[in-house]
Design a protein around this motif. Structure first.
Motif, PDB file in Angstrom:
ATOM      1  N   ARG A   1      33.433 -65.735 -72.461  1.00  0.00           N
ATOM      2  CA  ARG A   1      34.528 -64.964 -73.079  1.00  0.00           C
ATOM      3  C   ARG A   1      35.784 -65.791 -73.326  1.00  0.00           C
ATOM      4  O   ARG A   1      36.858 -65.244 -73.513  1.00  0.00           O
ATOM      5  N   THR A   2      35.662 -67.095 -73.296  1.00  0.00           N
ATOM      6  CA  THR A   2      36.791 -67.976 -73.596  1.00  0.00           C
ATOM      7  C   THR A   2      36.409 -68.829 -74.795  1.00  0.00           C
ATOM      8  O   THR A   2      35.311 -69.375 -74.839  1.00  0.00           O
ATOM      9  N   GLU A   3      37.323 -68.919 -75.763  1.00  0.00           N
ATOM     10  CA  GLU A   3      37.049 -69.732 -76.945  1.00  0.00           C
ATOM     11  C   GLU A   3      37.615 -71.136 -76.749  1.00  0.00           C
ATOM     12  O   GLU A   3      38.738 -71.303 -76.280  1.00  0.00           O
ATOM     13  N   TYR A   4      36.812 -72.117 -77.122  1.00  0.00           N
ATOM     14  CA  TYR A   4      37.205 -73.517 -77.034  1.00  0.00           C
ATOM     15  C   TYR A   4      37.140 -74.129 -78.424  1.00  0.00           C
ATOM     16  O   TYR A   4      36.178 -73.907 -79.164  1.00  0.00           O
ATOM     17  N   PHE A   5      38.172 -74.899 -78.770  1.00  0.00           N
ATOM     18  CA  PHE A   5      38.167 -75.638 -80.031  1.00  0.00           C
ATOM     19  C   PHE A   5      37.360 -76.913 -79.838  1.00  0.00           C
ATOM     20  O   PHE A   5      37.551 -77.620 -78.853  1.00  0.00           O
ATOM     21  N   ILE A   6      36.509 -77.216 -80.778  1.00  0.00           N
ATOM     22  CA  ILE A   6      35.655 -78.401 -80.682  1.00  0.00           C
ATOM     23  C   ILE A   6      36.477 -79.631 -81.058  1.00  0.00           C
ATOM     24  O   ILE A   6      36.987 -79.732 -82.171  1.00  0.00           O
ATOM     25  N   SER A   7      36.594 -80.558 -80.100  1.00  0.00           N
ATOM     26  CA  SER A   7      37.371 -81.775 -80.333  1.00  0.00           C
ATOM     27  C   SER A   7      36.492 -82.964 -80.694  1.00  0.00           C
ATOM     28  O   SER A   7      36.978 -83.971 -81.195  1.00  0.00           O
ATOM     29  N   GLY A   8      35.189 -82.872 -80.433  1.00  0.00           N
ATOM     30  CA  GLY A   8      34.318 -84.003 -80.734  1.00  0.00           C
ATOM     31  C   GLY A   8      32.852 -83.658 -80.583  1.00  0.00           C
ATOM     32  O   GLY A   8      32.479 -82.684 -79.939  1.00  0.00           O
ATOM     33  N   VAL A   9      32.024 -84.492 -81.212  1.00  0.00           N
ATOM     34  CA  VAL A   9      30.570 -84.377 -81.116  1.00  0.00           C
ATOM     35  C   VAL A   9      30.057 -85.720 -80.618  1.00  0.00           C
ATOM     36  O   VAL A   9      30.287 -86.749 -81.254  1.00  0.00           O
ATOM     37  N   PHE A  10      29.397 -85.707 -79.468  1.00  0.00           N
ATOM     38  CA  PHE A  10      28.861 -86.942 -78.902  1.00  0.00           C
ATOM     39  C   PHE A  10      27.348 -86.977 -79.062  1.00  0.00           C
ATOM     40  O   PHE A  10      26.694 -85.946 -79.163  1.00  0.00           O
ATOM     41  N   LYS A  11      26.822 -88.176 -79.076  1.00  0.00           N
ATOM     42  CA  LYS A  11      25.390 -88.385 -79.297  1.00  0.00           C
ATOM     43  C   LYS A  11      24.624 -88.090 -78.008  1.00  0.00           C
ATOM     44  O   LYS A  11      24.871 -88.699 -76.976  1.00  0.00           O
TER      45      LYS A  11
END
Length: 191
Positions: A41-51
Motif C-alpha cells: 500500500r505504499t507507492e515507490y517511484f522507480i529510480s533505476g533498473v539493474f541487471k
C-alpha cells in the motif's frame, strides 16, 4: 549492481530500483524511470533498473535490518568490499560474513581431483612413451610437451581465486600461511 537505466534508490524516501526481469514482467520495457510501483500500500517511484535474472525490488528499509546479501563482490577481496559497502551505507560494523563463492570454488576444486589424478596418470604414460622414442623424435616430443605445459599454466592460474595466488611468488611468508587462509575461508572467519 550494473544499472541499465537510472541509479540506486536513496536511503530514505519513496524511491526503489527494480531488476530488469521484474521491469520486463511488469512494464514490458526498461525505460520506466519515474513510474511508480505499489508495495504494501505504499507507492515507490522507480529510480533505476539493474541487471538481474531474478525478480527483485530494492527500496529503503522501513526499520533497521540485520542481514544483507551482497552479490557481485570481488572474489579476491570479499571482506574488504563488504566493509566498504557497510561504511558507505551507514549500516554499521559487520559481525559475520559467509564466504559462499570461496566455498563453491573449493568444492569445485575437490570435484576436479579425479580428473586431475587421471590427467597425471596420462602424463606419466605419455612420458614413458616419449622416453621410448628414438633421438630426434624424443627431443621433438619433449619440446612439444614443454610448449603444452607453458600454454596450460596461465590458463590454470587464471581459474584460481586471487586470495590463493601470492602477489610475488618469491614472498616466502605467504606459503606457510596459505593453509591457515584456506581454513579461515572455509570457516567464514577471514583474518
Amino acid at each position: 549492481m550494473e544499472y541499465l537505466q537510472g541509479t540506486a534508490p536513496g536511503v530514505v524516501g519513496q524511491q526503489c530500483a527494480i531488476s530488469s526481469t521484474l521491469a520486463w514482467t511488469l512494464f514490458g520495457s526498461y525505460d520506466i524511470m519515474g513510474l511508480t510501483v505499489a508495495l504494501d500500500r505504499t507507492e515507490y517511484f522507480i529510480s533505476g533498473v539493474f541487471k538481474s535474472k531474478s525478480k527483485t525490488l530494492l527500496y529503503p528499509a522501513q526499520s533497521g535490518f540485520t542481514h544483507a546479501a551482497l552479490r557481485g563482490l570481488s572474489p579476491d577481496t570479499p571482506k574488504t568490499d563488504a566493509e566498504q559497502w557497510a561504511a558507505a551505507t551507514g549500516a554499521g560494523k559487520i559481525t559475520a560474513i559467509t564466504y559462499g563463492p570461496q566455498k563453491a570454488w573449493l568444492a569445485q576444486a575437490a570435484c576436479a581431483l579425479p580428473a586431475l589424478i587421471v590427467g597425471l596418470a596420462l602424463v606419466v604414460l605419455l612420458l614413458r612413451f616419449i622416453c621410448a622414442l628414438p633421438g630426434v623424435l624424443h627431443g621433438a616430443a619433449l619440446f612439444a610437451l614443454a610448449l603444452a605445459f607453458a600454454w596450460a599454466v596461465p590458463h590454470f592460474l587464471q581459474t584460481l581465486p586471487g586470495w590463493l595466488i601470492p602477489g610475488r611468488w618469491s614472498d616466502f611468508s605467504f606459503w606457510p600461511t596459505l593453509w591457515t587462509k584456506i581454513m579461515d575461508t572455509c570457516n567464514g572467519n577471514m583474518k
